[in-house]
Design a protein around this motif. Structure first.
Motif, PDB file in Angstrom:
ATOM      1  N   TRP A   5       0.810  -1.417  -0.479  1.00 48.78           N
ATOM      2  CA  TRP A   5       0.306  -0.644  -0.142  1.00 48.78           C
ATOM      3  C   TRP A   5       0.958   1.048   0.152  1.00 48.78           C
ATOM      4  O   TRP A   5       0.417   2.503  -0.826  1.00 48.78           O
ATOM      5  CB  TRP A   5      -1.238   0.030   1.149  1.00 48.78           C
ATOM      6  CG  TRP A   5      -2.342  -0.953   1.152  1.00 48.78           C
ATOM      7  CD1 TRP A   5      -2.248  -2.020   0.019  1.00 48.78           C
ATOM      8  CD2 TRP A   5      -3.192  -1.155   1.835  1.00 48.78           C
ATOM      9  NE1 TRP A   5      -3.788  -2.419   0.703  1.00 48.78           N
ATOM     10  CE2 TRP A   5      -3.437  -2.265   1.795  1.00 48.78           C
ATOM     11  CE3 TRP A   5      -2.954  -0.914   2.936  1.00 48.78           C
ATOM     12  CZ2 TRP A   5      -5.464  -2.883   2.211  1.00 48.78           C
ATOM     13  CZ3 TRP A   5      -4.600  -0.907   4.004  1.00 48.78           C
ATOM     14  CH2 TRP A   5      -4.972  -2.210   3.657  1.00 48.78           C
ATOM     15  N   LEU A   6       1.805   1.049   1.255  1.00 46.02           N
ATOM     16  CA  LEU A   6       2.346   1.999   0.993  1.00 46.02           C
ATOM     17  C   LEU A   6       3.550   2.346  -0.478  1.00 46.02           C
ATOM     18  O   LEU A   6       4.114   3.828  -0.488  1.00 46.02           O
ATOM     19  CB  LEU A   6       3.706   2.154   1.928  1.00 46.02           C
ATOM     20  CG  LEU A   6       3.076   2.505   3.804  1.00 46.02           C
ATOM     21  CD1 LEU A   6       4.248   2.157   4.308  1.00 46.02           C
ATOM     22  CD2 LEU A   6       2.817   3.533   3.327  1.00 46.02           C
ATOM     23  N   ALA A   7       3.816   1.496  -0.948  1.00 46.68           N
ATOM     24  CA  ALA A   7       4.959   1.541  -2.304  1.00 46.68           C
ATOM     25  C   ALA A   7       4.210   2.469  -3.598  1.00 46.68           C
ATOM     26  O   ALA A   7       3.919   3.134  -4.418  1.00 46.68           O
ATOM     27  CB  ALA A   7       4.992   0.059  -2.628  1.00 46.68           C
ATOM     28  N   ALA A   8       2.514   1.535  -3.776  1.00 46.15           N
ATOM     29  CA  ALA A   8       0.926   2.200  -4.340  1.00 46.15           C
ATOM     30  C   ALA A   8       1.096   3.394  -4.286  1.00 46.15           C
ATOM     31  O   ALA A   8       0.791   4.824  -5.132  1.00 46.15           O
ATOM     32  CB  ALA A   8       0.019   1.574  -4.203  1.00 46.15           C
ATOM     33  N   GLY A   9       0.820   4.201  -2.928  1.00 45.92           N
ATOM     34  CA  GLY A   9       1.013   5.211  -2.606  1.00 45.92           C
ATOM     35  C   GLY A   9       2.294   6.501  -2.886  1.00 45.92           C
ATOM     36  O   GLY A   9       1.645   7.387  -3.730  1.00 45.92           O
ATOM     37  N   ARG A  10       3.426   5.779  -3.291  1.00 45.83           N
ATOM     38  CA  ARG A  10       4.082   6.889  -3.182  1.00 45.83           C
ATOM     39  C   ARG A  10       4.371   6.956  -4.955  1.00 45.83           C
ATOM     40  O   ARG A  10       4.486   8.076  -5.312  1.00 45.83           O
ATOM     41  CB  ARG A  10       5.873   6.292  -3.205  1.00 45.83           C
ATOM     42  CG  ARG A  10       6.273   6.439  -1.461  1.00 45.83           C
ATOM     43  CD  ARG A  10       7.528   5.906  -1.380  1.00 45.83           C
ATOM     44  NE  ARG A  10       7.635   5.616   0.262  1.00 45.83           N
ATOM     45  CZ  ARG A  10       7.208   4.096   0.436  1.00 45.83           C
ATOM     46  NH1 ARG A  10       7.292   3.286   0.215  1.00 45.83           N
ATOM     47  NH2 ARG A  10       7.386   4.534   2.017  1.00 45.83           N
ATOM     48  N   LEU A  11       3.882   5.940  -5.526  1.00 47.85           N
ATOM     49  CA  LEU A  11       3.746   5.998  -6.966  1.00 47.85           C
ATOM     50  C   LEU A  11       2.953   6.617  -7.180  1.00 47.85           C
ATOM     51  O   LEU A  11       2.854   7.543  -8.461  1.00 47.85           O
ATOM     52  CB  LEU A  11       3.192   4.489  -7.308  1.00 47.85           C
ATOM     53  CG  LEU A  11       3.192   4.422  -8.939  1.00 47.85           C
ATOM     54  CD1 LEU A  11       4.668   4.576 -10.026  1.00 47.85           C
ATOM     55  CD2 LEU A  11       2.575   2.772  -9.084  1.00 47.85           C
ATOM     56  N   MET A  12       2.228   6.895  -6.915  1.00 52.17           N
ATOM     57  CA  MET A  12       0.390   7.183  -7.297  1.00 52.17           C
ATOM     58  C   MET A  12       0.978   9.192  -6.898  1.00 52.17           C
ATOM     59  O   MET A  12       0.422   9.634  -7.853  1.00 52.17           O
ATOM     60  CB  MET A  12      -0.640   7.369  -6.912  1.00 52.17           C
ATOM     61  CG  MET A  12      -2.063   8.027  -6.353  1.00 52.17           C
ATOM     62  SD  MET A  12      -3.408   7.502  -4.962  1.00 52.17           S
ATOM     63  CE  MET A  12      -4.011   9.269  -5.402  1.00 52.17           C
ATOM     64  N   VAL A  13       1.857   9.537  -5.194  1.00 51.00           N
ATOM     65  CA  VAL A  13       2.120  11.009  -5.605  1.00 51.00           C
ATOM     66  C   VAL A  13       2.872  11.033  -6.855  1.00 51.00           C
ATOM     67  O   VAL A  13       2.973  12.302  -6.891  1.00 51.00           O
ATOM     68  CB  VAL A  13       2.268  10.304  -3.924  1.00 51.00           C
ATOM     69  CG1 VAL A  13       3.183  11.542  -3.447  1.00 51.00           C
ATOM     70  CG2 VAL A  13       1.451  10.451  -3.068  1.00 51.00           C
ATOM     71  N   ARG A  14       3.873  10.303  -6.884  1.00 46.71           N
ATOM     72  CA  ARG A  14       4.487  10.765  -7.898  1.00 46.71           C
ATOM     73  C   ARG A  14       3.980  11.182  -9.229  1.00 46.71           C
ATOM     74  O   ARG A  14       4.485  11.875 -10.329  1.00 46.71           O
ATOM     75  CB  ARG A  14       5.808   9.580  -8.108  1.00 46.71           C
ATOM     76  CG  ARG A  14       7.083  10.002  -8.424  1.00 46.71           C
ATOM     77  CD  ARG A  14       8.108   8.756  -8.139  1.00 46.71           C
ATOM     78  NE  ARG A  14       8.360   7.870  -6.630  1.00 46.71           N
ATOM     79  CZ  ARG A  14       8.327   6.293  -7.457  1.00 46.71           C
ATOM     80  NH1 ARG A  14       8.620   5.853  -8.317  1.00 46.71           N
ATOM     81  NH2 ARG A  14       8.214   6.154  -5.883  1.00 46.71           N
TER      82      ARG A  14
END
Length: 77
Positions: A5-14
């Motif tokens: 979830w954190l990795a997906a969140g970081r990708l989304m924020v980018r």
């Protein structure tokens, strides 16, 4: 699972642009208003204190990062 979830969140924020960030902020503001309406009157002072502490704990670090970025962009040609 949380790491995914954190990795997906970081990708989304980018991939977010200014309009996406504004929409996210409005969404969270609306959620906060709805939760505030649901709090019983006798518990509102405790929730107000909690909200103030969360605001201070998030706003000031974000503003420090913003000001550092602002100074950095002023130095770059």
């Amino acid at each position: 699972m949380v790491k995914r979830w954190l990795a997906a969140g970081r990708l989304m924020v980018r991939d977010m642009d200014l309009e996406d960030v504004a929409a996210l902020k409005l969404c969270l503001l609306s959620l906060g208003v709805l939760l505030g309406l649901a709090v019983p009157r006798r518990k509102k002072p405790a929730f107000a204190l909690f909200s103030t502490l969360v605001f201070i704990g998030t706003y000031f670090p974000l503003m420090v990062k913003f000001l550092v970025s602002l100074v950095r962009t002023d130095r770059e040609p």
